[in-house]
Motif scaffolding. Structure first.
Motif, PDB file in Angstrom:
ATOM      1  N   THR A  98      87.280  46.916  63.933  1.00 22.67           N
ATOM      2  CA  THR A  98      86.575  46.952  65.163  1.00 22.67           C
ATOM      3  C   THR A  98      86.542  45.601  65.575  1.00 22.67           C
ATOM      4  O   THR A  98      86.661  44.491  64.977  1.00 22.67           O
ATOM      5  CB  THR A  98      85.328  47.679  65.330  1.00 22.67           C
ATOM      6  OG1 THR A  98      84.485  46.847  64.308  1.00 22.67           O
ATOM      7  CG2 THR A  98      85.311  48.986  64.525  1.00 22.67           C
ATOM      8  N   HIS A  99      86.099  45.310  66.967  1.00 21.72           N
ATOM      9  CA  HIS A  99      85.950  44.243  67.712  1.00 21.72           C
ATOM     10  C   HIS A  99      84.994  43.508  67.109  1.00 21.72           C
ATOM     11  O   HIS A  99      85.095  42.406  66.901  1.00 21.72           O
ATOM     12  CB  HIS A  99      85.952  44.237  69.224  1.00 21.72           C
ATOM     13  CG  HIS A  99      85.772  43.224  70.034  1.00 21.72           C
ATOM     14  ND1 HIS A  99      86.676  42.230  70.081  1.00 21.72           N
ATOM     15  CD2 HIS A  99      84.680  42.424  70.485  1.00 21.72           C
ATOM     16  CE1 HIS A  99      86.545  41.334  71.021  1.00 21.72           C
ATOM     17  NE2 HIS A  99      85.085  41.410  71.180  1.00 21.72           N
ATOM     18  N   ALA A 100      83.872  44.185  66.713  1.00 23.47           N
ATOM     19  CA  ALA A 100      82.766  43.547  66.191  1.00 23.47           C
ATOM     20  C   ALA A 100      83.226  43.044  64.800  1.00 23.47           C
ATOM     21  O   ALA A 100      82.644  41.961  64.409  1.00 23.47           O
ATOM     22  CB  ALA A 100      81.423  44.461  66.020  1.00 23.47           C
ATOM     23  N   GLU A 101      83.884  43.888  63.964  1.00 27.36           N
ATOM     24  CA  GLU A 101      84.120  43.239  62.606  1.00 27.36           C
ATOM     25  C   GLU A 101      85.191  42.013  62.721  1.00 27.36           C
ATOM     26  O   GLU A 101      85.159  41.028  61.886  1.00 27.36           O
ATOM     27  CB  GLU A 101      84.907  44.381  61.926  1.00 27.36           C
ATOM     28  CG  GLU A 101      84.172  45.423  61.692  1.00 27.36           C
ATOM     29  CD  GLU A 101      84.940  46.881  61.261  1.00 27.36           C
ATOM     30  OE1 GLU A 101      84.058  47.408  60.356  1.00 27.36           O
ATOM     31  OE2 GLU A 101      85.975  46.715  61.410  1.00 27.36           O
ATOM     32  N   ALA A 102      85.994  41.966  63.641  1.00 24.83           N
ATOM     33  CA  ALA A 102      86.842  40.843  64.121  1.00 24.83           C
ATOM     34  C   ALA A 102      86.198  39.648  64.458  1.00 24.83           C
ATOM     35  O   ALA A 102      86.652  38.635  63.805  1.00 24.83           O
ATOM     36  CB  ALA A 102      87.980  41.152  65.077  1.00 24.83           C
ATOM     37  N   VAL A 103      85.099  39.960  65.188  1.00 27.26           N
ATOM     38  CA  VAL A 103      84.290  38.890  65.746  1.00 27.26           C
ATOM     39  C   VAL A 103      83.452  38.231  64.473  1.00 27.26           C
ATOM     40  O   VAL A 103      83.367  37.025  64.177  1.00 27.26           O
ATOM     41  CB  VAL A 103      83.226  38.973  66.769  1.00 27.26           C
ATOM     42  CG1 VAL A 103      82.325  38.042  67.110  1.00 27.26           C
ATOM     43  CG2 VAL A 103      84.078  39.505  68.338  1.00 27.26           C
ATOM     44  N   GLY A 136      89.091  20.987  68.564  1.00 25.14           N
ATOM     45  CA  GLY A 136      89.577  22.358  68.416  1.00 25.14           C
ATOM     46  C   GLY A 136      88.312  23.241  67.742  1.00 25.14           C
ATOM     47  O   GLY A 136      88.378  24.491  68.010  1.00 25.14           O
ATOM     48  N   LEU A 137      87.377  22.775  67.472  1.00 22.67           N
ATOM     49  CA  LEU A 137      86.161  23.392  67.089  1.00 22.67           C
ATOM     50  C   LEU A 137      85.574  23.900  68.398  1.00 22.67           C
ATOM     51  O   LEU A 137      85.154  24.987  68.314  1.00 22.67           O
ATOM     52  CB  LEU A 137      85.068  22.889  65.939  1.00 22.67           C
ATOM     53  CG  LEU A 137      84.212  23.424  65.466  1.00 22.67           C
ATOM     54  CD1 LEU A 137      84.603  24.582  64.289  1.00 22.67           C
ATOM     55  CD2 LEU A 137      83.340  22.390  64.582  1.00 22.67           C
ATOM     56  N   ASP A 138      85.408  22.910  69.162  1.00 23.87           N
ATOM     57  CA  ASP A 138      84.813  23.156  70.427  1.00 23.87           C
ATOM     58  C   ASP A 138      85.397  24.417  71.251  1.00 23.87           C
ATOM     59  O   ASP A 138      84.893  25.383  71.603  1.00 23.87           O
ATOM     60  CB  ASP A 138      84.714  22.088  71.498  1.00 23.87           C
ATOM     61  CG  ASP A 138      83.663  20.990  70.926  1.00 23.87           C
ATOM     62  OD1 ASP A 138      82.867  21.283  70.308  1.00 23.87           O
ATOM     63  OD2 ASP A 138      83.873  19.850  71.625  1.00 23.87           O
ATOM     64  N   ARG A 139      86.922  24.296  71.320  1.00 24.45           N
ATOM     65  CA  ARG A 139      87.705  25.437  71.668  1.00 24.45           C
ATOM     66  C   ARG A 139      87.491  26.582  71.083  1.00 24.45           C
ATOM     67  O   ARG A 139      87.204  27.737  71.797  1.00 24.45           O
ATOM     68  CB  ARG A 139      89.254  25.133  71.673  1.00 24.45           C
ATOM     69  CG  ARG A 139      90.143  25.784  72.542  1.00 24.45           C
ATOM     70  CD  ARG A 139      91.681  25.168  72.402  1.00 24.45           C
ATOM     71  NE  ARG A 139      92.026  24.915  71.258  1.00 24.45           N
ATOM     72  CZ  ARG A 139      92.152  23.787  70.788  1.00 24.45           C
ATOM     73  NH1 ARG A 139      91.823  22.865  71.529  1.00 24.45           N
ATOM     74  NH2 ARG A 139      92.635  23.396  69.447  1.00 24.45           N
ATOM     75  N   ASP A 140      87.461  26.452  69.645  1.00 30.91           N
ATOM     76  CA  ASP A 140      87.234  27.880  69.096  1.00 30.91           C
ATOM     77  C   ASP A 140      85.767  28.440  69.153  1.00 30.91           C
ATOM     78  O   ASP A 140      85.531  29.700  69.457  1.00 30.91           O
ATOM     79  CB  ASP A 140      87.477  27.936  67.396  1.00 30.91           C
ATOM     80  CG  ASP A 140      88.798  27.334  67.133  1.00 30.91           C
ATOM     81  OD1 ASP A 140      89.808  27.490  68.007  1.00 30.91           O
ATOM     82  OD2 ASP A 140      88.831  27.054  65.989  1.00 30.91           O
ATOM     83  N   ALA A 141      84.688  27.502  69.399  1.00 32.70           N
ATOM     84  CA  ALA A 141      83.422  27.948  69.685  1.00 32.70           C
ATOM     85  C   ALA A 141      83.408  28.764  71.018  1.00 32.70           C
ATOM     86  O   ALA A 141      82.874  29.876  71.205  1.00 32.70           O
ATOM     87  CB  ALA A 141      82.509  26.864  69.648  1.00 32.70           C
ATOM     88  N   ALA A 142      84.072  27.986  72.038  1.00 31.08           N
ATOM     89  CA  ALA A 142      84.100  28.730  73.384  1.00 31.08           C
ATOM     90  C   ALA A 142      84.762  30.190  73.190  1.00 31.08           C
ATOM     91  O   ALA A 142      84.047  31.140  73.812  1.00 31.08           O
ATOM     92  CB  ALA A 142      84.808  27.946  74.278  1.00 31.08           C
ATOM     93  N   SER A 143      85.813  30.457  72.571  1.00 33.05           N
ATOM     94  CA  SER A 143      86.644  31.712  72.512  1.00 33.05           C
ATOM     95  C   SER A 143      85.706  32.522  71.665  1.00 33.05           C
ATOM     96  O   SER A 143      85.545  33.888  71.868  1.00 33.05           O
ATOM     97  CB  SER A 143      87.833  31.657  71.516  1.00 33.05           C
ATOM     98  OG  SER A 143      88.458  30.765  72.171  1.00 33.05           O
ATOM     99  N   LEU A 144      84.811  32.146  70.696  1.00 27.11           N
ATOM    100  CA  LEU A 144      84.153  33.093  70.086  1.00 27.11           C
ATOM    101  C   LEU A 144      82.912  33.455  70.922  1.00 27.11           C
ATOM    102  O   LEU A 144      82.519  34.758  70.882  1.00 27.11           O
ATOM    103  CB  LEU A 144      83.430  32.052  68.679  1.00 27.11           C
ATOM    104  CG  LEU A 144      82.342  33.038  67.643  1.00 27.11           C
ATOM    105  CD1 LEU A 144      83.330  34.238  67.234  1.00 27.11           C
ATOM    106  CD2 LEU A 144      82.067  32.075  66.624  1.00 27.11           C
ATOM    107  N   ALA A 151      83.210  33.735  74.108  1.00 27.65           N
ATOM    108  CA  ALA A 151      83.509  34.991  74.977  1.00 27.65           C
ATOM    109  C   ALA A 151      83.582  36.519  74.369  1.00 27.65           C
ATOM    110  O   ALA A 151      83.449  37.398  74.801  1.00 27.65           O
ATOM    111  CB  ALA A 151      84.937  34.403  75.610  1.00 27.65           C
ATOM    112  N   ALA A 152      84.117  36.235  73.015  1.00 26.48           N
ATOM    113  CA  ALA A 152      84.325  37.504  72.228  1.00 26.48           C
ATOM    114  C   ALA A 152      83.047  38.036  72.108  1.00 26.48           C
ATOM    115  O   ALA A 152      82.738  39.440  72.166  1.00 26.48           O
ATOM    116  CB  ALA A 152      84.956  37.224  70.934  1.00 26.48           C
ATOM    117  N   GLU A 190      75.976  45.665  69.082  1.00 25.04           N
ATOM    118  CA  GLU A 190      77.147  45.012  68.217  1.00 25.04           C
ATOM    119  C   GLU A 190      76.736  43.727  68.072  1.00 25.04           C
ATOM    120  O   GLU A 190      76.985  43.181  67.186  1.00 25.04           O
ATOM    121  CB  GLU A 190      78.370  45.297  68.683  1.00 25.04           C
ATOM    122  CG  GLU A 190      78.923  46.654  68.579  1.00 25.04           C
ATOM    123  CD  GLU A 190      80.358  47.048  69.158  1.00 25.04           C
ATOM    124  OE1 GLU A 190      81.240  47.661  68.311  1.00 25.04           O
ATOM    125  OE2 GLU A 190      80.596  46.880  70.349  1.00 25.04           O
ATOM    126  N   ALA A 191      76.501  43.095  69.314  1.00 25.59           N
ATOM    127  CA  ALA A 191      76.484  41.683  69.361  1.00 25.59           C
ATOM    128  C   ALA A 191      74.867  41.229  68.527  1.00 25.59           C
ATOM    129  O   ALA A 191      75.045  40.133  67.795  1.00 25.59           O
ATOM    130  CB  ALA A 191      76.124  40.878  70.846  1.00 25.59           C
TER     131      ALA A 191
END
Length: 83
Positions: free
Chosen positions: A6-11, A39-47, A49-50, A58-59
């Motif tokens: 699920t989306h929550a499991e992927a997050v 790169g960690l900053d970018r990944d944190a922003a994506s996380l 958003a997810a 779920e959150a």
């Protein structure tokens, strides 16, 4: 056939993966190496958003994992500051 995540499991998996990245970065810093955290900053922003795309319940279920990640990031921050 395996059940798709699920989306929550992927997050949740992404949170754990980021924790692994932070742990490696901290080990490198402790060993005297310089690390690029862009790169960690970018990944944190994506996380973030997810997580925002999740239903509130779920959150909320991800809070313990996020708090653990925050502690890891705080540890990395403290280690970088000591260098």
């Amino acid at each position: 056939m395996p059940k798709s995540a699920t989306h929550a499991e992927a997050v949740h998996a992404a949170i754990e993966a980021m924790g692994g990245t932070v742990a490696v970065a901290r080990a490198l810093v402790e060993g005297g190496r310089r690390v690029d955290l862009e790169g960690l900053d970018r990944d944190a922003a994506s996380l973030c958003a997810a997580i925002m795309a999740l239903a509130a319940e779920e959150a909320k279920s991800l809070r313990p994992a996020l708090e653990a990640l925050l502690r890891q990031v705080d540890g990395l921050t403290a280690e970088v500051a000591r260098q």
